[in-house]
Design a protein around this motif. Structure first.
Motif, PDB file in Angstrom:
ATOM      1  N   ALA A   1       0.875  -1.311   0.020  1.00 33.37           N
ATOM      2  CA  ALA A   1       0.141   0.183  -0.139  1.00 33.37           C
ATOM      3  C   ALA A   1       0.935   1.182   0.178  1.00 33.37           C
ATOM      4  O   ALA A   1       0.591   2.378  -0.512  1.00 33.37           O
ATOM      5  CB  ALA A   1      -0.969   0.095   1.184  1.00 33.37           C
ATOM      6  N   GLN A   2       1.918   1.266   0.621  1.00 35.08           N
ATOM      7  CA  GLN A   2       2.844   2.217   0.708  1.00 35.08           C
ATOM      8  C   GLN A   2       3.983   2.458  -0.612  1.00 35.08           C
ATOM      9  O   GLN A   2       4.807   3.201  -0.620  1.00 35.08           O
ATOM     10  CB  GLN A   2       3.549   2.203   2.132  1.00 35.08           C
ATOM     11  CG  GLN A   2       2.847   2.692   3.115  1.00 35.08           C
ATOM     12  CD  GLN A   2       3.537   3.107   4.381  1.00 35.08           C
ATOM     13  OE1 GLN A   2       4.559   3.340   4.306  1.00 35.08           O
ATOM     14  NE2 GLN A   2       2.808   3.047   5.470  1.00 35.08           N
ATOM     15  N   GLY A   3       3.750   1.574  -1.359  1.00 37.79           N
ATOM     16  CA  GLY A   3       4.389   1.764  -2.923  1.00 37.79           C
ATOM     17  C   GLY A   3       6.033   1.301  -2.671  1.00 37.79           C
ATOM     18  O   GLY A   3       6.706   1.360  -3.528  1.00 37.79           O
ATOM     19  N   GLN A   4       6.181   0.535  -1.444  1.00 36.44           N
ATOM     20  CA  GLN A   4       7.511  -0.061  -1.304  1.00 36.44           C
ATOM     21  C   GLN A   4       7.762  -1.649  -2.073  1.00 36.44           C
ATOM     22  O   GLN A   4       8.664  -2.261  -1.779  1.00 36.44           O
ATOM     23  CB  GLN A   4       7.831   0.062   0.141  1.00 36.44           C
ATOM     24  CG  GLN A   4       8.180   1.265   0.561  1.00 36.44           C
ATOM     25  CD  GLN A   4       9.232   2.244  -0.099  1.00 36.44           C
ATOM     26  OE1 GLN A   4      10.247   1.862  -0.453  1.00 36.44           O
ATOM     27  NE2 GLN A   4       8.755   3.402  -0.491  1.00 36.44           N
ATOM     28  N   GLU A   5       6.747  -1.916  -2.450  1.00 37.07           N
ATOM     29  CA  GLU A   5       6.582  -3.282  -3.137  1.00 37.07           C
ATOM     30  C   GLU A   5       5.744  -3.398  -4.152  1.00 37.07           C
ATOM     31  O   GLU A   5       4.385  -2.757  -4.033  1.00 37.07           O
ATOM     32  CB  GLU A   5       6.426  -4.090  -1.964  1.00 37.07           C
ATOM     33  CG  GLU A   5       6.119  -5.631  -2.376  1.00 37.07           C
ATOM     34  CD  GLU A   5       7.566  -6.273  -2.992  1.00 37.07           C
ATOM     35  OE1 GLU A   5       7.740  -6.023  -4.149  1.00 37.07           O
ATOM     36  OE2 GLU A   5       8.062  -7.340  -2.256  1.00 37.07           O
ATOM     37  N   THR A   6       5.920  -4.137  -5.042  1.00 42.08           N
ATOM     38  CA  THR A   6       4.768  -4.469  -6.170  1.00 42.08           C
ATOM     39  C   THR A   6       3.615  -5.251  -5.598  1.00 42.08           C
ATOM     40  O   THR A   6       3.842  -6.202  -4.636  1.00 42.08           O
ATOM     41  CB  THR A   6       5.486  -5.274  -7.289  1.00 42.08           C
ATOM     42  OG1 THR A   6       4.608  -5.484  -8.315  1.00 42.08           O
ATOM     43  CG2 THR A   6       6.209  -6.637  -6.841  1.00 42.08           C
ATOM     44  N   ALA A   7       2.696  -5.304  -6.246  1.00 43.39           N
ATOM     45  CA  ALA A   7       1.322  -5.852  -6.122  1.00 43.39           C
ATOM     46  C   ALA A   7       1.263  -7.149  -6.518  1.00 43.39           C
ATOM     47  O   ALA A   7       0.433  -7.985  -6.494  1.00 43.39           O
ATOM     48  CB  ALA A   7       0.211  -4.756  -5.982  1.00 43.39           C
ATOM     49  N   ALA A   8       2.218  -7.318  -7.596  1.00 39.46           N
ATOM     50  CA  ALA A   8       2.067  -8.480  -8.462  1.00 39.46           C
ATOM     51  C   ALA A   8       2.559  -9.613  -7.932  1.00 39.46           C
ATOM     52  O   ALA A   8       3.301  -9.712  -7.018  1.00 39.46           O
ATOM     53  CB  ALA A   8       2.978  -8.224  -9.680  1.00 39.46           C
ATOM     54  N   PRO A   9       1.620 -10.930  -7.942  1.00 42.53           N
ATOM     55  CA  PRO A   9       2.228 -12.002  -7.381  1.00 42.53           C
ATOM     56  C   PRO A   9       3.497 -12.601  -7.839  1.00 42.53           C
ATOM     57  O   PRO A   9       4.195 -12.144  -8.869  1.00 42.53           O
ATOM     58  CB  PRO A   9       1.129 -13.003  -7.952  1.00 42.53           C
ATOM     59  CG  PRO A   9       0.083 -12.367  -8.719  1.00 42.53           C
ATOM     60  CD  PRO A   9       0.754 -11.023  -9.106  1.00 42.53           C
TER      61      PRO A   9
END
Lengths: 316, 316
Positions: free
Chosen positions: B298-306
């Motif tokens: 949510a904070q943009g520090q990681e991709t949401a992609a599996p």
């Protein structure tokens, strides 16, 4: 190993394929079986009404049912894609309705302890050929699956030597039809290997994310903010399905505790090198681990792209 | 936090910027400074002849030199991008040639122990503003860098309160110009936070990969083959630069050992739950860790992609 470029089978090798539990793995099998024409009729059996409704919406099975009899009758192959702790009950429910010559398989991550939960339920003439595809993501549910999940991945089968060879061949053909490379080994050896390649990494990842969550001084918000320095990699694994992983640890406890013992011995040695400032020992330990990743990439089990190929901001 | 869409600065905020050590981080700073017009002249100083030759070939700096005097003279800002253990010597080498008003910074992953290695060497009128960008990949060297490495990432500055505010502002402006979000904190607090978000995860990853490499029964080749079940994630971190990481552990040992102590306490509790088959405790522990990953995404520090967005075989 290179990915396979799969062609549709001309005639489906299975007449009727029943998938029990339409989560990430089950729904991926359904999609792949359809895509590569591996079964004449694909039956999705799930006891969760919401999952059944979603599977029907997605249109990834020919028959969607919550009824064990409807799911089991006349089927050639049943694959149990439920958590390890639920496999025995699922097998017992289906057993009365299986035809002679049917095959029962599963995709569970533990093989040894669970055989005893399935075998007694099966009628004569029904073969048990257990399997474990080494593939997945941290996501769960029928929307998470995709048809190429098994392409270029390994699937381990653990049939005892007494198993009907034709039944083993049919299960092997299904996995190969989905692009997987198949290897057979004993259930005991499987559980030993997976304890180090999968179960212990998950235990460690769950643990370090838990440790971080408990910190007072470095608040959680800082851990989240600065997670890109390494921590976030662990959170992916620690986001895996809790029920599935509870069952794995409950059913492979001896191998996991044995591997954990070795891990702890090594960690004590590493901590000692840190405490005593033994730079030479640290450098030596940090150097030999690089070669393992290179081999994994060379064997096609990992992307060669930096940072797992995580998306980068474009150079605008 | 969203990535920034960066525009080139109209006039470069720095006249002359010297980057010492053209590895992943140093060469990324060179590329970003050029791309976003953050310095009039970009000087690359590296004592390794092969690195200098490659940097010249890549054309990512205006001046490429191995001479400390040529690198330091007339520069407005020096950023030391060498391993933590080499920072003191690098600062000492450059110090005699720095002009009054020059700023010295670095990108090291340990802040507390290393101040003492730099500060005594600096002449009066030269400000020290240490920094640490929370960004990187497992690759090393001038070819591994890229201009957007810092875009949307955090950079932590650790200036003592007595530091010249204008100097801090210039370093902050450089990082913001490269798209980073800047936060300031004490060196001690930095080292404490990074011990859990970065140093301990690396120690654990190096350790488990080492444990796997030592196994007899489950041969290395099987560990490599079946690594996709979780293990391969750890090998990425354990493929990081050994010299850089040796230096980090030697210089942040107290915070690392403190975090390791907490990790071990939690791991003992988890192992006990496995040994005693306490499914409820396991499920509870495995559930709460999911929320942390959600926050990181949510904070943009990681991709949401599996699966970190690892490339998938195409559905052919």
């Amino acid at each position: 190993m290179p990915e396979l470029h799969l062609a549709e089978a001309a005639t489906p090798p299975l007449g009727r394929l029943t998938i029990v539990g339409l989560g990430l793995i089950g729904s991926s099998i359904a999609r792949a079986a359809r895509r590569y024409n591996l079964a004449g009729t694909i039956v999705a059996l799930d006891r969760d009404e919401a999952v059944r409704a979603r599977v029907a919406e997605l249109g990834i099975a020919d028959v969607v049912t919550g009824d064990p009899q409807a799911g089991a009758a006349e089927t050639d192959l049943v694959i149990l894609c439920v958590p390890v702790g639920a496999i025995g009950a699922a097998a017992a429910e289906l057993a009365p309705y299986l035809k002679p010559g049917a095959i029962v398989s599963d995709v569970g991550s533990v093989k040894g302890a669970v055989v005893a939960a399935i075998q007694p339920h099966l009628p004569a003439g029904v073969a048990l050929v257990r399997g474990h595809p080494i593939a997945g993501t941290e996501f769960s549910g029928p929307d998470a699956g995709f048809a190429t999940l098994f392409n270029g991945r390994w699937c381990i089968l653990t049939p005892p030597e007494s198993t009907d060879a034709a039944a083993v061949a049919r299960v092997r053909a299904l996995w190969e039809g989905m692009g997987a490379n198949v290897e057979t080994m004993s259930a005991e050896h499987h559980d030993h290997v997976l304890a180090i390649t999968s179960h212990l990494p998950h235990l460690i990842a769950y643990n370090i994310v838990g440790t971080a969550a408990d910190l007072e001084e470095a608040t959680q918000s800082e851990v989240i903010k600065f997670s890109a320095s390494g921590f976030r990699d662990f959170t992916r694994i620690a986001a895996s399905d809790p029920t599935m992983w509870r069952d794995i640890f409950l059913n492979n406890r001896e191998a996991v505790l044995e591997m954990l013992g070795r891990f702890n011995e090594d960690l004590s040695a590493l901590a000692k090198a840190v405490r005593w400032g033994d730079g030479e020992a640290l450098h030596a330990m940090f150097t030999r681990t690089r070669a393992i990743r290179r081999s994994i990439v060379a064997q096609g089990q990992e992307t060669a792209a930096p940072d797992f190929g995580r998306p980068r901001p474009p150079e605008a």
